[in-house]
Write an enzyme that holds these catalytic residues in place. Structure first.
Site, short mmCIF file in Angstrom:
data_model
loop_
_atom_site.label_atom_id
_atom_site.label_comp_id
_atom_site.label_asym_id
_atom_site.label_seq_id
_atom_site.Cartn_x
_atom_site.Cartn_y
_atom_site.Cartn_z
N GLY A 10 0.82 -1.21 0.00
CA GLY A 10 0.00 0.00 0.00
C GLY A 10 0.85 1.26 0.00
O GLY A 10 0.55 2.23 0.70
N ALA A 11 1.91 1.27 -0.80
CA ALA A 11 2.90 2.34 -0.75
C ALA A 11 2.72 3.40 -1.82
O ALA A 11 3.59 4.25 -2.01
CB ALA A 11 4.31 1.73 -0.86
N TYR A 169 -15.29 -3.42 8.37
CA TYR A 169 -13.89 -2.99 8.36
C TYR A 169 -13.28 -3.18 9.74
O TYR A 169 -12.16 -3.71 9.87
CB TYR A 169 -13.80 -1.53 7.93
CG TYR A 169 -12.40 -0.97 7.94
CD1 TYR A 169 -11.46 -1.36 6.99
CD2 TYR A 169 -12.02 -0.04 8.90
CE1 TYR A 169 -10.16 -0.84 7.00
CE2 TYR A 169 -10.74 0.49 8.91
CZ TYR A 169 -9.81 0.09 7.97
OH TYR A 169 -8.54 0.60 7.98
#
Length: 289
Positions: A10-11, A169
């Site tokens: 997730g960069a 979530y």
């Protein structure tokens, strides 16, 4: 001297890219993982610009897809000889119910099963160094999580007819937090696993999520931190000269914190860990005696 290597999922932006920048400044080589090829190229350019002379590798994989997680592990083996730090940062809060090709609810697939899967593939490959640190990004919303202690649903399919974005979530993040506490007891001596809660961050995460989370973000945004400030907890866990304690702990604001009461249920943590391993077809690692 062997350069330390950090892998960050997730960069492409936000917390993940901020963490990558700070670890580059601390002397790490970086493998930044993004979702697709265009984001991979823009991320490579952004990180290379701030760290001339450091090795910046960028790979891409859609981590809701189990085959893509396996392919990523294979790419990592071909790209780097060792991993000192893994930051499981990739995540999303989907606004509606949908299942992956593997029959997993998407929010659980990305936020819980993918980091568990990638971590265990790298363990099986022997890619982690003897003192590796595995850092998984948590959330304030774990307090919204709901798990049946007698039969915890780690795949999220029980939410099919009662989907609630914030609760689903939070539940995926809660399962992830419990699995991390159990993993710490199953790692080789010298390795450590941590959960890092960065707090509310000023990024596009909540807005892109849509649904109720977008509304909540408009209210909480005034208290949100910049990604660079939020990165201090995962960066501290990655770079501290002496491994922070406790192993398996929950950290926020740069320090160890008390997790929600449910996370301190060792039996539930073990059940979540074992059910997740079985769901992924992985061997259950034995707990240390």
């Amino acid at each position: 001297m062997i350069t330390r290597t950090a892998v960050i999922t997730g960069a492409a932006g936000g917390l993940g890219q901020a963490t990558a920048r700070r670890l580059l400044a601390d002397g790490f080589d970086i493998v930044a993982v993004t979702r697709d090829a265009p984001s991979a190229e823009s991320t490579r350019q952004a990180l290379a610009a701030v760290a001339p002379g450091r090795a910046v590798h960028v790979l891409h994989a859609d981590l809701v897809d189990r085959d893509a997680v396996r392919a990523l592990a294979t790419q990592l083996r071909a790209t780097v000889g060792h991993v000192d730090v893994l930051v499981n940062n990739a995540g999303a809060a989907f606004a509606g119910y949908a299942e992956t090709a593997d029959g997993i609810e998407r929010t659980h697939a990305l936020n819980h099963l993918a980091p568990f899967h990638l971590t265990h593939l790298l363990l099986a490959d022997g890619l982690f160094t003897a003192d590796a640190r595995i850092i998984t990004i948590s959330s304030d919303l774990v307090t919204r999580g709901r798990l049946d202690a007698s039969a915890p649903d780690v795949t999220g399919t029980s939410w099919r007819d009662r989907f609630s974005q914030l609760t689903v979530y939070g539940t995926a993040k809660l399962a992830n937090l419990l699995a991390t506490t159990a993993l710490a007891d199953r790692l080789p001596p010298g390795m450590n696993a941590y959960s890092a809660n960065p707090g509310v961050i000023r990024t596009g995460f909540h807005t892109k999520a849509g649904g109720l989370l977008k509304v909540v973000s408009s209210v909480s945004g005034i208290m949100a931190q910049t990604p660079d400030k939020a990165a201090r907890t995962p960066v501290m866990l990655a770079t501290a000269g002496i491994p922070p304690t406790p192993n398996g702990g929950y950290f926020t604001k740069g320090a160890a914190a008390t997790p929600p009461k449910i996370v301190r249920d060792a039996g539930l943590a073990a059940a979540v860990y074992e059910r997740t391993a079985h769901a992924l077809g992985l061997d259950v690692r034995p707990a240390a005696i």
